[in-house]
Design a protein around this motif. Sequence first.
Motif, PDB file in Angstrom:
ATOM      1  N   LEU A 128      51.913  50.093  54.167  1.00 56.53           N
ATOM      2  CA  LEU A 128      50.018  50.158  53.833  1.00 56.53           C
ATOM      3  C   LEU A 128      49.343  49.007  53.784  1.00 56.53           C
ATOM      4  O   LEU A 128      49.549  49.050  52.168  1.00 56.53           O
ATOM      5  CB  LEU A 128      49.619  51.070  54.560  1.00 56.53           C
ATOM      6  N   ASN A 129      49.057  47.822  54.096  1.00 59.54           N
ATOM      7  CA  ASN A 129      48.515  46.735  52.858  1.00 59.54           C
ATOM      8  C   ASN A 129      46.570  47.231  52.987  1.00 59.54           C
ATOM      9  O   ASN A 129      46.103  47.657  53.867  1.00 59.54           O
ATOM     10  CB  ASN A 129      48.200  45.534  53.622  1.00 59.54           C
ATOM     11  N   ILE A 130      46.566  47.165  51.092  1.00 60.59           N
ATOM     12  CA  ILE A 130      45.516  48.246  50.714  1.00 60.59           C
ATOM     13  C   ILE A 130      44.999  46.723  50.150  1.00 60.59           C
ATOM     14  O   ILE A 130      44.985  45.626  48.646  1.00 60.59           O
ATOM     15  CB  ILE A 130      46.508  48.263  50.206  1.00 60.59           C
ATOM     16  N   CYS A 131      43.649  46.361  50.252  1.00 64.85           N
ATOM     17  CA  CYS A 131      42.274  46.191  49.264  1.00 64.85           C
ATOM     18  C   CYS A 131      41.519  46.803  48.134  1.00 64.85           C
ATOM     19  O   CYS A 131      41.067  47.747  49.095  1.00 64.85           O
ATOM     20  CB  CYS A 131      41.619  44.660  50.253  1.00 64.85           C
ATOM     21  N   LEU A 132      41.297  46.334  47.411  1.00 65.17           N
ATOM     22  CA  LEU A 132      40.546  47.474  46.552  1.00 65.17           C
ATOM     23  C   LEU A 132      38.476  46.914  46.628  1.00 65.17           C
ATOM     24  O   LEU A 132      38.748  45.369  46.784  1.00 65.17           O
ATOM     25  CB  LEU A 132      40.723  47.217  45.033  1.00 65.17           C
ATOM     26  N   GLN A 133      37.771  47.853  46.796  1.00 68.58           N
ATOM     27  CA  GLN A 133      36.954  46.740  47.308  1.00 68.58           C
ATOM     28  C   GLN A 133      35.935  46.975  45.572  1.00 68.58           C
ATOM     29  O   GLN A 133      36.560  47.896  45.140  1.00 68.58           O
ATOM     30  CB  GLN A 133      36.137  47.999  47.628  1.00 68.58           C
ATOM     31  N   VAL A 134      35.238  45.579  45.636  1.00 70.28           N
ATOM     32  CA  VAL A 134      34.951  45.819  44.190  1.00 70.28           C
ATOM     33  C   VAL A 134      33.064  45.810  44.178  1.00 70.28           C
ATOM     34  O   VAL A 134      32.788  44.392  45.885  1.00 70.28           O
ATOM     35  CB  VAL A 134      35.589  44.070  43.401  1.00 70.28           C
ATOM     36  N   ASN A 135      32.178  45.994  43.501  1.00 68.43           N
ATOM     37  CA  ASN A 135      30.761  45.192  43.822  1.00 68.43           C
ATOM     38  C   ASN A 135      30.714  44.706  43.299  1.00 68.43           C
ATOM     39  O   ASN A 135      30.312  45.200  41.394  1.00 68.43           O
ATOM     40  CB  ASN A 135      29.710  47.105  43.479  1.00 68.43           C
ATOM     41  N   MET A 181      38.463  43.133  47.970  1.00 64.68           N
ATOM     42  CA  MET A 181      37.019  42.976  49.469  1.00 64.68           C
ATOM     43  C   MET A 181      35.978  42.885  48.421  1.00 64.68           C
ATOM     44  O   MET A 181      35.730  43.893  47.426  1.00 64.68           O
ATOM     45  CB  MET A 181      37.396  43.536  50.186  1.00 64.68           C
ATOM     46  N   ALA A 182      34.877  42.184  48.944  1.00 60.72           N
ATOM     47  CA  ALA A 182      33.687  42.131  48.169  1.00 60.72           C
ATOM     48  C   ALA A 182      32.873  42.030  49.426  1.00 60.72           C
ATOM     49  O   ALA A 182      32.882  41.382  50.896  1.00 60.72           O
ATOM     50  CB  ALA A 182      33.173  41.714  47.521  1.00 60.72           C
ATOM     51  N   ILE A 183      31.499  42.884  49.861  1.00 60.11           N
ATOM     52  CA  ILE A 183      30.571  43.003  50.280  1.00 60.11           C
ATOM     53  C   ILE A 183      29.098  42.651  49.513  1.00 60.11           C
ATOM     54  O   ILE A 183      28.710  43.226  48.835  1.00 60.11           O
ATOM     55  CB  ILE A 183      29.908  44.069  51.434  1.00 60.11           C
TER      56      ILE A 183
END
Length: 228
Positions: A120-127, A161-163
């Motif tokens: 499973l391809n994973i991106c870590l979300q960073v704030n 990943m980021a928002i």
Amino acid sequence: MSTLADNLNALEARIRDAAQAAGRDPASVKLLAVSKTKPASAIRELHAAGACDIGENYLQEALGKQAELADLPLTWHFIGPIQSNKTRAIAEHFDWVHAVDRLKIAQRLSEQRPAGREPLNICLQVNVSGEASKSGCSPHELPALAEAVKALPGVRLRGLMAIPEPTEDRAAQEQAFAQLRELLERLDPALDTLSMGMSHDLEAAIAQGATWVRIGTALFGARDYGPV
């Protein structure tokens, strides 16, 4: 009235122009169609126009669409916040997860990924904006989390990943995206994915190295959340 195919063509032109302005190969930026609240019929129409990567935020809604669209060769991305009780279904039914922000979730996805499936391809979300209300690990926590995730079987760490906090200021947009790019560069040069940029700021994201831009409104129009 513009069709989904028209919207897709317009977005692909925006991506191409932004990549060329940044001195990048347009093929290095992929479009993730974010279809939350939109019907499976819209995804089918979009696929006919050439889109293959679909992003969903809500698990039950996504599973229904996947069943309805099982005849299509789509790649499914889960991009919403993840609760522990949802990890099994996500591990079983998705190809990418863009918003892992703690080790417990990564461990559950690893344990629950079916044997025989590709990792499973994973991106870590960073704030990156430091907003208290925003999901994501802090930049300080990122290195330890990334090392732990890389050691897990059944999952493959691809990137970040980021928002960022919404703004119309292009310089502020680029500053937030540059922070994520610099974190990735320091973390591991082998990681290849920056999931960042949406309908309103994709040009700034591409200028700072985005490899996935997550587009909903510019493709499908305003979302319909139904009665509140």
